[in-house]
Write a protein that holds these residues in place. Structure first.
Motif, mmCIF file in Angstrom:
data_model
loop_
_atom_site.group_PDB
_atom_site.id
_atom_site.type_symbol
_atom_site.label_atom_id
_atom_site.label_comp_id
_atom_site.label_asym_id
_atom_site.label_seq_id
_atom_site.Cartn_x
_atom_site.Cartn_y
_atom_site.Cartn_z
ATOM 1 N N VAL A 19 57.779 -54.374 45.538
ATOM 2 C CA VAL A 19 57.828 -52.915 45.625
ATOM 3 C C VAL A 19 57.103 -52.424 46.883
ATOM 4 C CG1 VAL A 19 57.034 -50.788 44.520
ATOM 5 C CG2 VAL A 19 58.042 -52.602 43.136
ATOM 6 N N ALA A 20 55.984 -53.052 47.198
ATOM 7 C CA ALA A 20 55.228 -52.648 48.389
ATOM 8 C C ALA A 20 56.065 -52.802 49.655
ATOM 9 C CB ALA A 20 53.946 -53.474 48.493
ATOM 10 N N TRP A 21 56.793 -53.898 49.751
ATOM 11 C CA TRP A 21 57.616 -54.121 50.942
ATOM 12 C C TRP A 21 58.820 -53.183 50.970
ATOM 13 C CZ3 TRP A 21 56.494 -56.446 55.295
ATOM 14 C CH2 TRP A 21 55.425 -57.345 55.311
ATOM 15 N N VAL A 22 59.354 -52.829 49.803
ATOM 16 C CA VAL A 22 60.446 -51.841 49.757
ATOM 17 C C VAL A 22 59.939 -50.484 50.254
ATOM 18 C CG1 VAL A 22 61.958 -50.537 48.210
ATOM 19 C CG2 VAL A 22 61.720 -53.011 47.931
ATOM 20 N N VAL A 23 58.742 -50.111 49.825
ATOM 21 C CA VAL A 23 58.155 -48.844 50.278
ATOM 22 C C VAL A 23 57.918 -48.868 51.783
ATOM 23 C CG1 VAL A 23 56.114 -47.364 50.114
ATOM 24 C CG2 VAL A 23 57.117 -48.330 48.043
ATOM 25 N N LEU A 24 57.467 -50.007 52.293
ATOM 26 C CA LEU A 24 57.263 -50.127 53.742
ATOM 27 C C LEU A 24 58.571 -49.953 54.512
ATOM 28 C CD1 LEU A 24 54.719 -53.088 53.954
ATOM 29 C CD2 LEU A 24 54.340 -50.739 54.726
ATOM 30 N N LEU A 25 59.633 -50.565 54.012
ATOM 31 C CA LEU A 25 60.931 -50.435 54.672
ATOM 32 C C LEU A 25 61.436 -48.997 54.610
ATOM 33 C CD1 LEU A 25 62.708 -53.710 53.468
ATOM 34 C CD2 LEU A 25 61.794 -53.204 55.748
ATOM 35 N N LEU A 26 61.244 -48.333 53.467
ATOM 36 C CA LEU A 26 61.639 -46.935 53.352
ATOM 37 C C LEU A 26 60.853 -46.062 54.317
ATOM 38 C CD1 LEU A 26 61.999 -46.452 49.475
ATOM 39 C CD2 LEU A 26 63.824 -46.455 51.182
ATOM 40 N N GLY A 27 59.563 -46.362 54.462
ATOM 41 C CA GLY A 27 58.748 -45.601 55.402
ATOM 42 C C GLY A 27 59.208 -45.780 56.831
ATOM 43 N N ALA A 28 59.648 -46.991 57.172
ATOM 44 C CA ALA A 28 60.131 -47.234 58.534
ATOM 45 C C ALA A 28 61.437 -46.493 58.805
ATOM 46 C CB ALA A 28 60.320 -48.734 58.746
ATOM 47 N N VAL A 29 62.244 -46.305 57.743
ATOM 48 C CA VAL A 29 63.539 -45.629 57.906
ATOM 49 C C VAL A 29 63.400 -44.108 57.816
ATOM 50 C CG1 VAL A 29 65.842 -45.334 56.926
ATOM 51 C CG2 VAL A 29 64.814 -47.618 57.046
ATOM 52 N N VAL A 30 62.694 -43.643 56.781
ATOM 53 C CA VAL A 30 62.595 -42.206 56.521
ATOM 54 C C VAL A 30 61.494 -41.547 57.335
ATOM 55 C CG1 VAL A 30 62.228 -40.480 54.715
ATOM 56 C CG2 VAL A 30 63.512 -42.566 54.213
ATOM 57 N N GLY A 31 60.383 -42.267 57.553
ATOM 58 C CA GLY A 31 59.237 -41.679 58.232
ATOM 59 C C GLY A 31 58.238 -41.134 57.227
ATOM 60 N N ALA A 32 57.202 -40.435 57.751
ATOM 61 C CA ALA A 32 56.138 -39.898 56.899
ATOM 62 C C ALA A 32 56.690 -38.867 55.925
ATOM 63 C CB ALA A 32 55.041 -39.281 57.761
ATOM 64 N N HIS A 33 56.270 -38.952 54.677
ATOM 65 C CA HIS A 33 56.740 -38.031 53.640
ATOM 66 C C HIS A 33 55.707 -38.014 52.530
ATOM 67 C CE1 HIS A 33 59.196 -36.325 50.400
ATOM 68 N NE2 HIS A 33 59.955 -35.820 51.366
ATOM 69 N N GLY A 34 55.461 -36.821 51.953
ATOM 70 C CA GLY A 34 54.424 -36.697 50.933
ATOM 71 C C GLY A 34 54.653 -37.592 49.742
ATOM 72 N N VAL A 35 55.882 -37.585 49.208
ATOM 73 C CA VAL A 35 56.192 -38.418 48.044
ATOM 74 C C VAL A 35 56.099 -39.892 48.391
ATOM 75 C CG1 VAL A 35 57.978 -39.021 46.371
ATOM 76 C CG2 VAL A 35 57.674 -36.633 47.059
ATOM 77 N N LEU A 36 56.572 -40.239 49.574
ATOM 78 C CA LEU A 36 56.528 -41.636 49.995
ATOM 79 C C LEU A 36 55.095 -42.112 50.192
ATOM 80 C CD1 LEU A 36 58.500 -43.915 50.556
ATOM 81 C CD2 LEU A 36 58.457 -43.290 52.977
ATOM 82 N N VAL A 229 49.244 -55.180 52.044
ATOM 83 C CA VAL A 229 48.072 -54.306 51.909
ATOM 84 C C VAL A 229 47.639 -53.777 53.264
ATOM 85 C CG1 VAL A 229 45.618 -54.280 51.348
ATOM 86 C CG2 VAL A 229 47.240 -55.284 49.751
ATOM 87 N N VAL A 230 47.594 -54.665 54.261
ATOM 88 C CA VAL A 230 47.210 -54.244 55.609
ATOM 89 C C VAL A 230 48.187 -53.189 56.134
ATOM 90 C CG1 VAL A 230 46.959 -55.009 57.990
ATOM 91 C CG2 VAL A 230 46.047 -56.415 56.133
ATOM 92 N N ALA A 231 49.484 -53.391 55.895
ATOM 93 C CA ALA A 231 50.488 -52.453 56.396
ATOM 94 C C ALA A 231 50.442 -51.125 55.656
ATOM 95 C CB ALA A 231 51.878 -53.078 56.271
ATOM 96 N N LEU A 232 50.105 -51.151 54.371
ATOM 97 C CA LEU A 232 50.081 -49.931 53.575
ATOM 98 C C LEU A 232 48.751 -49.186 53.648
ATOM 99 C CD1 LEU A 232 51.844 -51.142 50.292
ATOM 100 C CD2 LEU A 232 52.720 -49.431 51.882
ATOM 101 N N ALA A 233 47.759 -49.778 54.259
ATOM 102 C CA ALA A 233 46.404 -49.215 54.218
ATOM 103 C C ALA A 233 46.349 -47.784 54.737
ATOM 104 C CB ALA A 233 45.448 -50.102 55.014
ATOM 105 N N LYS A 234 47.146 -47.490 55.763
ATOM 106 C CA LYS A 234 47.090 -46.140 56.342
ATOM 107 C C LYS A 234 47.562 -45.078 55.359
ATOM 108 C CE LYS A 234 51.689 -46.348 58.491
ATOM 109 N NZ LYS A 234 52.439 -46.218 59.762
ATOM 110 N N SER A 235 48.324 -45.472 54.333
ATOM 111 C CA SER A 235 48.800 -44.497 53.344
ATOM 112 C C SER A 235 47.663 -43.980 52.476
ATOM 113 C CB SER A 235 49.870 -45.135 52.463
ATOM 114 O OG SER A 235 49.318 -46.177 51.675
#
Length: 362
Positions: A19-36, A229-235
């Motif tokens: 799930v974490a990697w799916v969220v990372l891929l969505l973030g790379a495609v969609v960009g910054a978003h409150g829900v994301l 975890v390292v990639a998601l830390a900024k969230s």
């Protein structure tokens, strides 16, 4: 956090990193978003638990005391990733974040985790034993690390305030790393027997270790979790800043949140070991994570601070120095006899409650 009766890893140990990697891929495609961002924060927390689970599997395979080192290093990687990510955030002054997180980790481990372990173990087994030599060695290194890294900056004169000069930061980072590596050498090579469980203790100390295949699989998934975890830390930054502002808490509360998040899974493992009458393993986990928090985190954040030319505030205030002093003093008394009861647990938990209360109401 254990394998299922069939010997397979629980579903969440691989599903959450996915799930974490799916969220990372969505973030790379969609960009910054409150829900994301909210999803990324939740995935981050879940992946931390998955990472510690896989570290436990590897630790069980390699045995004591090497297993506790695997856990400590995994937790420290997560902690450093979160600290560095928040240090890079432009929103607030983060010069004291590393100090607040390291200090919070020491207080949580040495008072919260140790206190709960002694209380739970004593309530179930009345009195528990452990190796005094190993606990004394860990406390000696912990005292040196905390004073040199978190107290001394307030008394030096080369730089104003609770800051080290550049050369002093480099020296503190090297000294911390040398002390930690020396402790690891003693724990794993020179005096390994100091950190092994006492004979006749533990209700499940002879549980069969996982197979080589399971251990290698967990090692691979551990690396996947750590990278996620390292990639998601900024969230975590926007949620943490918003939460601290909403509570109107001091900025040091951010460090408490990070330390709690990182240490919660390992703290649960230490508590489980204490309840199973394996207090030596419990103390190895607790004190080992505290030592790794300072011995590895301080050099890492010093390097990042020098590389990015960001200020790094390490010195503790008078209140924090007093709490640290009483923690080390009580720790020496508690672990100086090799036997513990519920009373020592209550004392440590009282100090921990004081720390948590003063973190919100300074």
């Amino acid at each position: 956090m254990a394998m299922t009766p069939s010997g397979r890893a629980p579903w969440w140990s691989w599903a959450w990193p996915l799930v974490a990697w799916v969220v990372l891929l969505l973030g790379a495609v969609v960009g910054a978003h409150g829900v994301l961002d909210a999803l990324a924060g939740a995935a981050l927390i879940a992946t931390v638990f998955a990472a510690v689970y896989h570290a436990e599997v590897v630790a069980h395979r390699v045995g004591e005391p090497f297993g506790t080192i695997v856990l400590a290093v995994a937790v420290t990687v997560i902690e450093v990733a979160l600290i560095v990510s928040l240090m890079l955030a432009p929103s607030l002054d983060k010069s004291g974040l590393a100090r607040d997180t390291v200090f919070a980790a020491v207080m949580i481990v040495c008072n919260g985790v140790v206190g709960l372990c002694l209380l739970a173990g004593g309530a179930r087994h009345r009195e528990q034993g452990f190796q005094v030599a190993g606990a004394s060695a860990a406390l000696a290194v912990l005292a040196a690390l905390t004073v040199l890294s978190l107290v001394l900056p307030g008394y030096t004169t080369s730089a104003p305030g609770p800051f080290f000069s550049t050369s002093q930061m480099v020296f503190a980072g090297i000294a911390s790393l040398v002390l930690y590596v020396s402790f690891i050498f003693v724990q794993t090579v020179r005096h390994r027997d100091y950190f092994l469980p006492l004979e006749g203790t533990g209700t499940d100390e002879h549980a069969a270790p996982p197979s080589n295949r399971a251990a290698w699989t967990s090692l691979g998934l551990l690396l996947v979790c750590l990278v996620a975890v390292v990639a998601l830390a900024k969230s975590l930054t926007p949620m943490l800043d918003a939460g601290v502002a909403w509570l109107q808490a001091p900025k040091a509360a951010s460090g408490v949140v990070i330390a709690t998040l990182v240490l919660l899974p390992e703290g649960l493992s230490a508590l489980k070991a204490a309840r199973a009458n394996r207090l030596q393993t419990s103390l190895n986990l607790a004190l080992g994570s505290a030592l790794a928090t300072i011995g590895l985190t301080i050099p890492a954040v010093v390097a990042v601070s020098l590389w990015l030319h960001q200020p790094l505030e390490l010195g503790l205030g008078p209140k924090e120095q007093l709490l640290l002093a009483i923690t080390l003093f009580i720790g020496v008394i508690t672990l100086g006899t090799g036997r513990t009861t519920v009373l020592q647990g209550v004392v440590h938990l009282a100090i921990f409650a004081t720390f948590m209360f003063l973190s919100v109401v300074p």
